[in-house]
Design a protein around this motif. Structure first.
Motif, PDB file in Angstrom:
ATOM      1  N   GLU A 169       2.233 -41.140 -34.135  1.00  0.00           N
ATOM      2  CA  GLU A 169       3.477 -41.148 -33.370  1.00  0.00           C
ATOM      3  C   GLU A 169       4.566 -40.390 -34.103  1.00  0.00           C
ATOM      4  N   THR A 170       5.642 -40.149 -33.366  1.00  0.00           N
ATOM      5  CA  THR A 170       6.818 -39.539 -33.955  1.00  0.00           C
ATOM      6  C   THR A 170       7.772 -40.654 -34.326  1.00  0.00           C
ATOM      7  N   ARG A 171       8.264 -40.621 -35.552  1.00  0.00           N
ATOM      8  CA  ARG A 171       9.188 -41.665 -35.994  1.00  0.00           C
ATOM      9  C   ARG A 171      10.497 -41.058 -36.451  1.00  0.00           C
ATOM     10  N   LEU A 172      11.543 -41.857 -36.360  1.00  0.00           N
ATOM     11  CA  LEU A 172      12.873 -41.399 -36.768  1.00  0.00           C
ATOM     12  C   LEU A 172      13.215 -41.988 -38.119  1.00  0.00           C
ATOM     13  N   TRP A 173      13.881 -41.206 -38.943  1.00  0.00           N
ATOM     14  CA  TRP A 173      14.320 -41.676 -40.251  1.00  0.00           C
ATOM     15  C   TRP A 173      15.768 -42.131 -40.150  1.00  0.00           C
ATOM     16  N   ASP A 174      15.998 -43.377 -40.537  1.00  0.00           N
ATOM     17  CA  ASP A 174      17.366 -43.882 -40.568  1.00  0.00           C
ATOM     18  C   ASP A 174      17.844 -43.896 -42.013  1.00  0.00           C
ATOM     19  N   GLN A 175      18.725 -42.950 -42.315  1.00  0.00           N
ATOM     20  CA  GLN A 175      19.185 -42.761 -43.692  1.00  0.00           C
ATOM     21  C   GLN A 175      19.927 -44.003 -44.218  1.00  0.00           C
ATOM     22  N   ASP A 176      20.703 -44.636 -43.361  1.00  0.00           N
ATOM     23  CA  ASP A 176      21.508 -45.771 -43.826  1.00  0.00           C
ATOM     24  C   ASP A 176      20.647 -47.004 -44.071  1.00  0.00           C
ATOM     25  N   LEU A 177      19.741 -47.273 -43.132  1.00  0.00           N
ATOM     26  CA  LEU A 177      18.893 -48.457 -43.293  1.00  0.00           C
ATOM     27  C   LEU A 177      17.704 -48.185 -44.206  1.00  0.00           C
ATOM     28  N   GLU A 178      17.492 -46.900 -44.536  1.00  0.00           N
ATOM     29  CA  GLU A 178      16.329 -46.492 -45.325  1.00  0.00           C
ATOM     30  C   GLU A 178      15.040 -47.022 -44.691  1.00  0.00           C
ATOM     31  N   GLN A 179      14.886 -46.786 -43.411  1.00  0.00           N
ATOM     32  CA  GLN A 179      13.621 -47.153 -42.781  1.00  0.00           C
ATOM     33  C   GLN A 179      13.268 -46.165 -41.664  1.00  0.00           C
ATOM     34  N   THR A 180      12.008 -46.160 -41.275  1.00  0.00           N
ATOM     35  CA  THR A 180      11.597 -45.294 -40.174  1.00  0.00           C
ATOM     36  C   THR A 180      11.362 -46.180 -38.963  1.00  0.00           C
ATOM     37  N   GLU A 181      11.657 -45.646 -37.779  1.00  0.00           N
ATOM     38  CA  GLU A 181      11.407 -46.453 -36.584  1.00  0.00           C
ATOM     39  C   GLU A 181      10.697 -45.605 -35.544  1.00  0.00           C
ATOM     40  N   SER A 182       9.887 -46.243 -34.754  1.00  0.00           N
ATOM     41  CA  SER A 182       9.082 -45.519 -33.777  1.00  0.00           C
ATOM     42  C   SER A 182       9.984 -44.887 -32.724  1.00  0.00           C
ATOM     43  N   MET A 183       9.711 -43.620 -32.394  1.00  0.00           N
ATOM     44  CA  MET A 183      10.521 -42.934 -31.399  1.00  0.00           C
ATOM     45  C   MET A 183       9.707 -42.736 -30.135  1.00  0.00           C
ATOM     46  N   ARG A 184       8.525 -42.189 -30.272  1.00  0.00           N
ATOM     47  CA  ARG A 184       7.658 -41.984 -29.121  1.00  0.00           C
ATOM     48  C   ARG A 184       6.250 -41.701 -29.614  1.00  0.00           C
ATOM     49  N   GLY A 185       5.285 -41.920 -28.729  1.00  0.00           N
ATOM     50  CA  GLY A 185       3.917 -41.542 -29.045  1.00  0.00           C
ATOM     51  C   GLY A 185       3.899 -40.038 -29.165  1.00  0.00           C
ATOM     52  N   LYS A 186       3.023 -39.525 -29.994  1.00  0.00           N
ATOM     53  CA  LYS A 186       3.034 -38.090 -30.244  1.00  0.00           C
ATOM     54  C   LYS A 186       2.411 -37.332 -29.083  1.00  0.00           C
ATOM     55  N   GLU A 187       3.133 -36.273 -28.638  1.00  0.00           N
ATOM     56  CA  GLU A 187       2.523 -35.426 -27.609  1.00  0.00           C
ATOM     57  C   GLU A 187       1.412 -34.635 -28.279  1.00  0.00           C
ATOM     58  N   ASP A 188       0.386 -34.306 -27.508  1.00  0.00           N
ATOM     59  CA  ASP A 188      -0.612 -33.384 -28.013  1.00  0.00           C
ATOM     60  C   ASP A 188      -0.331 -32.049 -27.367  1.00  0.00           C
ATOM     61  N   SER A 189      -0.889 -30.990 -27.976  1.00  0.00           N
ATOM     62  CA  SER A 189      -0.561 -29.675 -27.429  1.00  0.00           C
ATOM     63  C   SER A 189      -0.898 -29.539 -25.938  1.00  0.00           C
ATOM     64  N   PRO A 190      -1.961 -30.206 -25.402  1.00  0.00           N
ATOM     65  CA  PRO A 190      -2.194 -30.045 -23.956  1.00  0.00           C
ATOM     66  C   PRO A 190      -0.986 -30.468 -23.114  1.00  0.00           C
ATOM     67  N   ASP A 191      -0.185 -31.400 -23.621  1.00  0.00           N
ATOM     68  CA  ASP A 191       0.977 -31.844 -22.868  1.00  0.00           C
ATOM     69  C   ASP A 191       1.975 -30.717 -22.615  1.00  0.00           C
ATOM     70  N   TYR A 192       1.985 -29.734 -23.482  1.00  0.00           N
ATOM     71  CA  TYR A 192       2.975 -28.663 -23.363  1.00  0.00           C
ATOM     72  C   TYR A 192       2.539 -27.534 -22.430  1.00  0.00           C
ATOM     73  N   ARG A 193       1.290 -27.579 -21.989  1.00  0.00           N
ATOM     74  CA  ARG A 193       0.788 -26.525 -21.086  1.00  0.00           C
ATOM     75  C   ARG A 193       1.154 -25.133 -21.601  1.00  0.00           C
ATOM     76  N   TYR A 194       0.806 -24.898 -22.857  1.00  0.00           N
ATOM     77  CA  TYR A 194       1.074 -23.570 -23.431  1.00  0.00           C
ATOM     78  C   TYR A 194       0.383 -22.494 -22.621  1.00  0.00           C
ATOM     79  N   PHE A 195       1.065 -21.403 -22.361  1.00  0.00           N
ATOM     80  CA  PHE A 195       0.373 -20.213 -21.837  1.00  0.00           C
ATOM     81  C   PHE A 195       1.148 -18.974 -22.275  1.00  0.00           C
ATOM     82  N   PRO A 196       0.475 -17.823 -22.368  1.00  0.00           N
ATOM     83  CA  PRO A 196       1.130 -16.599 -22.841  1.00  0.00           C
ATOM     84  C   PRO A 196       2.319 -16.250 -21.947  1.00  0.00           C
ATOM     85  N   ASP A 197       3.418 -15.876 -22.570  1.00  0.00           N
ATOM     86  CA  ASP A 197       4.606 -15.525 -21.780  1.00  0.00           C
ATOM     87  C   ASP A 197       4.398 -14.156 -21.141  1.00  0.00           C
ATOM     88  N   PRO A 198       4.348 -14.110 -19.802  1.00  0.00           N
ATOM     89  CA  PRO A 198       4.078 -12.829 -19.142  1.00  0.00           C
ATOM     90  C   PRO A 198       5.247 -11.847 -19.254  1.00  0.00           C
TER      91      PRO A 198
END
Ligand code: ADP
Ligand code: MG
Ligand code: ZN
Length: 476
Positions: free
Chosen positions: A246-275
């Protein structure tokens, strides 16, 4: 068995070109929101991107100094996602065929040994705009940053500590700044890193599941977030749990990481060559041209200063802090100064002046040649060190050249007869001080020397004055 931390970095560096990646808008935050936009970077339908050659040249430089293989053919792809600060609905990036493969970052291990972090690739892409969230709950979009040219430097995963991860980013930042590719301003977000962290047991051949900490923009946050996240993962695993990718956020003040979202995989981005963009062809002659124009790298310069000129490490460090400092220093050498006097005068006069006023060396009005002229007058015993400093200061204050002041400065008097005249006069006028010195107390010597300097209107050679003083007093 203990846990080992593995880190992989994605370093984003905004290239310091004048214009954006695919249009002629000025790059930079501007003085007001949405000041630097046009149909291309604001994502109007039908507006066509044109690649910025200056960005490509900088990208080539970055690849060369990381030891990558620059690809003759590369291509741009669309990474599709929706976010209000991305008006086109996709980011132009290089996914399938990046322009540079391989390479490495060298860094210092905590035990002092040389570390090598291999790179997977470097690719070019464009930045997104900025969402500005106001206190009243409204959000606004500023597209000034939209389509600014970025490099993304992707490393392999490697076993390392948080301190070492921060050192890797520091090492790349130093190089990019040195070769004029990125200003490295992390506070402004012009250089930021995504840090991927996993842990595994010592000797384990497979890597653990990683989490990704996004957009870290200081060395402290890189260092601390790696350690805190590795400790969190260890605790989860030891309690029998498992790590979610997953993707986590760093909280500098609390010195902890917290869950932000499940990690996208590249298929989610529907990459294709820019025409809209043709293949990018980089000829070997383009690479040679950039290579020829590269400045001497910091490591080579350090060796030249420390081993060649015998300048001590600490002094070399301050001269190497910026490439422009080293350039100025080199010009002092070229003007004929020895390594040690160039180092002393550069640090004692030039750097001190800049630090006191928080000015850039570009704004420093004196040239290396005129500083060298003054230093040579000092070293040739024509003027005193104090006089030399005074001349440089006066030139700065009066906005004129040190040579002019030097020409009007009376040369130091080292003629014995004249010196003896002044010294005798001062000794006669201060019999008590002379007695003390005769009795073995050398303290008044400084006072008497000062009096002689005064009597000579600052022209007497101070070292000779001291010698003559002692001689006359002992004789008298
Ligand atoms: P994305 O983050 O876009 O999915 P990649 O799959 O190419 O991109 O991986 C991104 C980063 O994750 C790379 O820097 C890589 O070194 C790092 N990485 C991959 N696996 C691990 C792991 N097990 N532990 C730590 N870092 C990892
Ligand atoms: Mg990533
Ligand atoms: Zn534009």
């Amino acid at each position: 068995m203990s846990w080992k931390t593995v880190v992989g970095l994605e370093i984003h560096a905004q290239m310091s070109t004048r214009t954006k990646m695919f249009c002629a808008c000025a790059r930079g935050s501007g003085t007001s929101a949405n000041q630097h936009i046009c149909p291309v970077c604001a994502g109007w339908p039908g507006a066509l991107p044109v690649i910025n050659q200056a960005a490509v040249r900088r990208a080539i430089r970055a690849a060369i100094c990381h030891g990558c293989e620059v690809q003759r053919e590369s291509r741009f792809d669309r990474k599709n996602y929706f976010y209000p600060d991305l008006p086109k609905g996709y980011q132009i990036s290089q996914f399938y065929r990046p322009y540079a493969l391989g390479g490495e970052i060298s860094f210092k291990r905590e035990d002092g040994s040389e570390g090598i972090l291999p790179l997977v690739r470097i690719h070019m892409e464009e930045d997104a705009g900025k969402s500005v969230h106001a206190e009243d709950g409204t959000s606004r979009i500023d597209l000034n940053r939209c389509s600014s040219p970025l490099l993304e430097i992707v490393t392999e995963p490697l076993q390392m500590s948080g301190v070492e991860a921060a050192r890797c980013v520091r090492s790349t930042r130093e190089l990019l700044r040195w070769i004029g590719v990125c200003d490295g301003d992390m506070e402004k977000g012009n250089l930021r890193a995504d840090v991927n962290v996993s842990i595994h047991r010592e000797g384990d051949s497979t890597l653990g599941t990683r989490t990704e900490l996004k957009n870290l923009n200081s060395f402290v946050s890189i260092e601390r977030s790696v350690e805190v996240e590795a400790a969190r993962q260890a605790q989860v695993l030891e309690e029998g749990g498992s790590i979610r990718q997953e993707t986590r956020l760093w909280d500098q003040d609390l010195e902890q990481t917290e869950s932000m979202r499940g990690k996208e995989d590249s298929p989610d981005y529907r990459y294709f060559p820019d025409p809209d963009l043709p293949l990018l062809i980089i000829e070997s002659s383009d690479i040679d041209l950039e290579r020829e124009n590269l400045p001497e790298f910091p490591a080579a310069r350090r060796t030249r200063y420390v081993d060649g000129l015998k300048i001590d490490e600490k002094a070399a460090e301050s001269i190497l802090a910026r490439r422009e400092f080293g350039d100025f220093f080199d010009q002092l050498l070229a003007a004929g100064l020895s390594g040690s006097s160039a180092s002393n005068w550069f640090r004692g006069e030039v750097l001190k002046h800049l630090n006191d006023r928080e000015e850039l060396i570009d704004d420093y009005p004196l040239t290396p040649v005129s500083i060298a002229t003054v230093v040579e007058a000092v070293e040739g015993d024509r003027i005193s060190v104090a006089k030399g400093r005074e001349i440089l200061q006066a030139a700065l204050d009066q906005n004129c050249s040190p040579e002019e002041i030097l020409a009007q400065t009376d040369e130091q008097v080292s003629d014995e007869t004249a010196l003896i005249g002044w010294v005798q006069q001062v000794v006669d006028a201060n019999p008590d001080a002379a007695d003390k010195i005769r009795a073995g107390d050398s303290k008044p010597l400084g006072f008497l020397t000062g009096q002689v300097m005064k009597a000579s209107s600052g022209q007497a050679h101070p070292r000779m004055v001291q010698e003559i003083l002692q001689r006359l007093i002992q004789q008298g």
